[in-house]
Design a protein around this motif. Structure first.
Motif, PDB file in Angstrom:
ATOM      1  N   UNK A  20       0.857  -1.196   0.000  1.00 46.97           N
ATOM      2  CA  UNK A  20       0.000   0.000   0.000  1.00 46.97           C
ATOM      3  C   UNK A  20       0.881   1.229   0.000  1.00 46.97           C
ATOM      4  N   UNK A  21       0.712   2.065  -0.998  1.00 44.27           N
ATOM      5  CA  UNK A  21       1.476   3.307  -1.099  1.00 44.27           C
ATOM      6  C   UNK A  21       0.514   4.457  -0.802  1.00 44.27           C
ATOM      7  N   UNK A  22       0.690   5.090   0.300  1.00 49.56           N
ATOM      8  CA  UNK A  22      -0.186   6.202   0.718  1.00 49.56           C
ATOM      9  C   UNK A  22       0.658   7.422   0.986  1.00 49.56           C
ATOM     10  N   UNK A  23       0.101   8.548   0.659  1.00 52.92           N
ATOM     11  CA  UNK A  23       0.792   9.806   0.940  1.00 52.92           C
ATOM     12  C   UNK A  23       0.480  10.247   2.372  1.00 52.92           C
ATOM     13  N   UNK A  24       1.528  10.405   3.130  1.00 55.46           N
ATOM     14  CA  UNK A  24       1.375  10.850   4.497  1.00 55.46           C
ATOM     15  C   UNK A  24       2.575  11.716   4.842  1.00 55.46           C
ATOM     16  N   UNK A  25       2.486  12.556   5.855  1.00 57.68           N
ATOM     17  CA  UNK A  25       3.617  13.416   6.208  1.00 57.68           C
ATOM     18  C   UNK A  25       4.825  12.600   6.656  1.00 57.68           C
ATOM     19  N   UNK A  26       6.005  13.106   6.304  1.00 55.55           N
ATOM     20  CA  UNK A  26       7.242  12.420   6.651  1.00 55.55           C
ATOM     21  C   UNK A  26       7.527  12.560   8.151  1.00 55.55           C
ATOM     22  N   UNK A  27       7.919  11.448   8.767  1.00 56.64           N
ATOM     23  CA  UNK A  27       8.316  11.451  10.172  1.00 56.64           C
ATOM     24  C   UNK A  27       9.838  11.340  10.256  1.00 56.64           C
ATOM     25  N   UNK A  28      10.335  11.476  11.470  1.00 57.91           N
ATOM     26  CA  UNK A  28      11.797  11.392  11.670  1.00 57.91           C
ATOM     27  C   UNK A  28      12.323  10.015  11.300  1.00 57.91           C
ATOM     28  N   UNK A  29      11.520   8.981  11.538  1.00 58.73           N
ATOM     29  CA  UNK A  29      11.958   7.626  11.174  1.00 58.73           C
ATOM     30  C   UNK A  29      12.141   7.504   9.669  1.00 58.73           C
ATOM     31  N   UNK A  30      11.271   8.118   8.896  1.00 55.11           N
ATOM     32  CA  UNK A  30      11.401   8.071   7.442  1.00 55.11           C
ATOM     33  C   UNK A  30      12.637   8.842   6.976  1.00 55.11           C
ATOM     34  N   UNK A  31      12.912   9.971   7.626  1.00 50.32           N
ATOM     35  CA  UNK A  31      14.111  10.743   7.263  1.00 50.32           C
ATOM     36  C   UNK A  31      15.375   9.947   7.569  1.00 50.32           C
ATOM     37  N   UNK A  32      15.415   9.288   8.713  1.00 51.47           N
ATOM     38  CA  UNK A  32      16.571   8.452   9.049  1.00 51.47           C
ATOM     39  C   UNK A  32      16.727   7.320   8.050  1.00 51.47           C
ATOM     40  N   UNK A  33      15.604   6.798   7.614  1.00 54.25           N
ATOM     41  CA  UNK A  33      15.655   5.707   6.632  1.00 54.25           C
ATOM     42  C   UNK A  33      16.238   6.202   5.310  1.00 54.25           C
ATOM     43  N   UNK A  82      18.297   8.763   4.961  1.00 58.82           N
ATOM     44  CA  UNK A  82      19.734   9.016   5.173  1.00 58.82           C
ATOM     45  C   UNK A  82      20.510   7.708   5.131  1.00 58.82           C
ATOM     46  N   UNK A  83      19.971   6.700   5.765  1.00 57.25           N
ATOM     47  CA  UNK A  83      20.632   5.386   5.753  1.00 57.25           C
ATOM     48  C   UNK A  83      20.758   4.861   4.328  1.00 57.25           C
ATOM     49  N   UNK A  84      19.701   4.973   3.568  1.00 59.52           N
ATOM     50  CA  UNK A  84      19.718   4.490   2.190  1.00 59.52           C
ATOM     51  C   UNK A  84      20.738   5.260   1.349  1.00 59.52           C
ATOM     52  N   UNK A  85      20.804   6.575   1.539  1.00 60.84           N
ATOM     53  CA  UNK A  85      21.751   7.386   0.769  1.00 60.84           C
ATOM     54  C   UNK A  85      23.189   7.057   1.143  1.00 60.84           C
ATOM     55  N   UNK A  86      23.461   6.921   2.449  1.00 59.12           N
ATOM     56  CA  UNK A  86      24.823   6.591   2.891  1.00 59.12           C
ATOM     57  C   UNK A  86      25.249   5.229   2.369  1.00 59.12           C
ATOM     58  N   UNK A  87      24.362   4.273   2.411  1.00 56.72           N
ATOM     59  CA  UNK A  87      24.699   2.945   1.906  1.00 56.72           C
ATOM     60  C   UNK A  87      24.970   2.966   0.410  1.00 56.72           C
ATOM     61  N   UNK A  88      24.215   3.731  -0.332  1.00 54.84           N
ATOM     62  CA  UNK A  88      24.454   3.825  -1.771  1.00 54.84           C
ATOM     63  C   UNK A  88      25.818   4.439  -2.060  1.00 54.84           C
TER      64      UNK A  88
END
Length: 375
Positions: free
Chosen positions: A209-222, A224-230
């Motif tokens: 399910x892809x729903x539009x919802x406001x970004x939380x801090x957990x999503x931002x950390x995710x 950042x983690x994805x970008x650093x790993x790339x």
């Protein structure tokens, strides 16, 4: 009825007829004569023969052992008499063949009894001695590693043989991952980050399910983690390409600040590392175990001061004509001297960097810096 039966009358009066019996018939004629071996005579004969053998052994032995031998012979004589009596009755001594009912040499017996003790002592000395010396050598080596890391900021890892070029790449990549984690630029190890990232992606795909919802801090950390790993995965892939195209004797990791004056600087020096291929080289896994054991003993990467997030730049020294395209050559770059550098030196035992001409080698800089993040 009694008159018709034959009678058996044994004759035991004389020594000549001892052990014999005669059957008399009714008419007085001898029908059958039975004779038996005298047990008394046989025992006497065997005892006399044994006594002669014991006396002959006693006379052969030298004067120094005569008293001790005579006492042992008396004991043996008693044992042998018992053995002979039991053998005459039809019973063998348990575990002792008849052929072995003889008196052994007492000197050989004493020597054989002393030999196991001497051999046991020498074996214990041989087994315990090297182990104690080995433990002492390890303790001395560990103490020297700690002292050198604290005073000089240097750790020396000497491999017992040559390694492959691919092994050199693995050393650098694992050291880079370790430094990023130990210097608190990553919240967990690289492998744990990759595993958690894959697990999160799988769970998202299962929900579907892809729903539009406001970004939380957990999503931002995710993110950042994805970008650093790339960024880190791309850097590791390009480093592997560089190591396949040129010899890389030195690698620098600059953290924070700038190229001229970084906050922290680490160097992996492989100038004295012998290279080989195939079966002539050491396994990279065993070398990695030795490398990280030395690093943890030296405690080179720990710091009690709080560490803030900062970018990490990688520079590698390679041949100027290696043809690498992703790294950018830095012809005018000089290693900073105003910051304390921590050096990890990898070398091969008995191999020196003789005849190596590093003048044709230049520094290559990775175009992207690794940005740390925290949860």
């Amino acid at each position: 009825m009694a008159d018709q039966c034959d009678t058996l009358q044994p004759i035991l009066n004389s020594d000549e007829t001892e052990g014999s019996s005669t059957v008399h018939s009714k008419d007085g004629r001898i029908k059958r004569r039975l004779s038996f071996a005298s047990e008394k005579n046989s025992r006497t004969a065997e005892e006399s023969s044994m006594t002669c053998r014991l006396l002959s052994l006693q006379s052969v032995s030298d004067g120094s052992n005569s008293y001790r031998l005579s006492s042992e012979i008396d004991e043996r004589r008693t044992d042998l008499i018992k053995i002979s009596l039991e053998s005459n009755n039809g019973t063998d001594v348990k575990g002792v063949p008849r052929e072995e009912h003889s008196v052994p040499n007492t000197e050989e017996k004493e020597n054989s009894s002393e030999l196991p003790d001497i051999q046991g002592k020498t074996e214990t000395e041989e087994t315990s001695g090297p182990d104690v010396r080995k433990d002492t050598n390890f303790e001395e080596q560990d103490a020297e590693v700690v002292r050198k890391a604290q005073e000089e900021g240097c750790v020396d890892v000497v491999f017992p043989g040559a390694v492959t070029q691919d092994g050199c790449y693995r050393f650098v990549s694992e050291i880079l991952k370790c430094i990023l984690y130990q210097r608190q630029q990553l919240p967990m190890t690289y492998d744990q980050l990759v595993y958690s990232q894959k697990k999160l992606q799988t769970s998202k795909q299962e929900r579907g399910a892809v729903t539009r919802r406001p970004l939380h801090s957990a999503d931002l950390d995710l993110r950042k983690c994805h970008q650093t790993l790339q960024e880190l995965e791309e850097l590791l892939q390009q480093l592997e390409v560089l190591f396949s195209m040129s010899r890389v004797p030195r690698v620098l990791l600059l953290m924070g600040g700038s190229l001229i004056l970084p906050k922290e600087m680490y160097e992996v020096n492989m100038e004295a590392l012998g290279l080989a291929t195939g079966d002539q080289s050491l396994r990279a896994s065993s070398c990695l175990r030795q490398l990280f054991r030395t690093l943890f003993v030296a405690d080179l990467l720990s710091d009690n001061n709080p560490v803030r997030l900062m970018p990490t730049t990688v520079l590698a020294l390679a041949h100027r004509e290696c043809g690498v395209g992703w790294f950018r050559p830095k012809l005018q770059f000089k290693v900073p001297t105003r910051v304390k550098i921590k050096i990890i030196t990898l070398s091969t035992e008995g191999h020196a960097a003789k005849g190596e001409d590093w003048q044709d080698y230049v520094w290559f800089q990775a175009p992207t810096a690794i940005k740390g993040f925290t949860n």
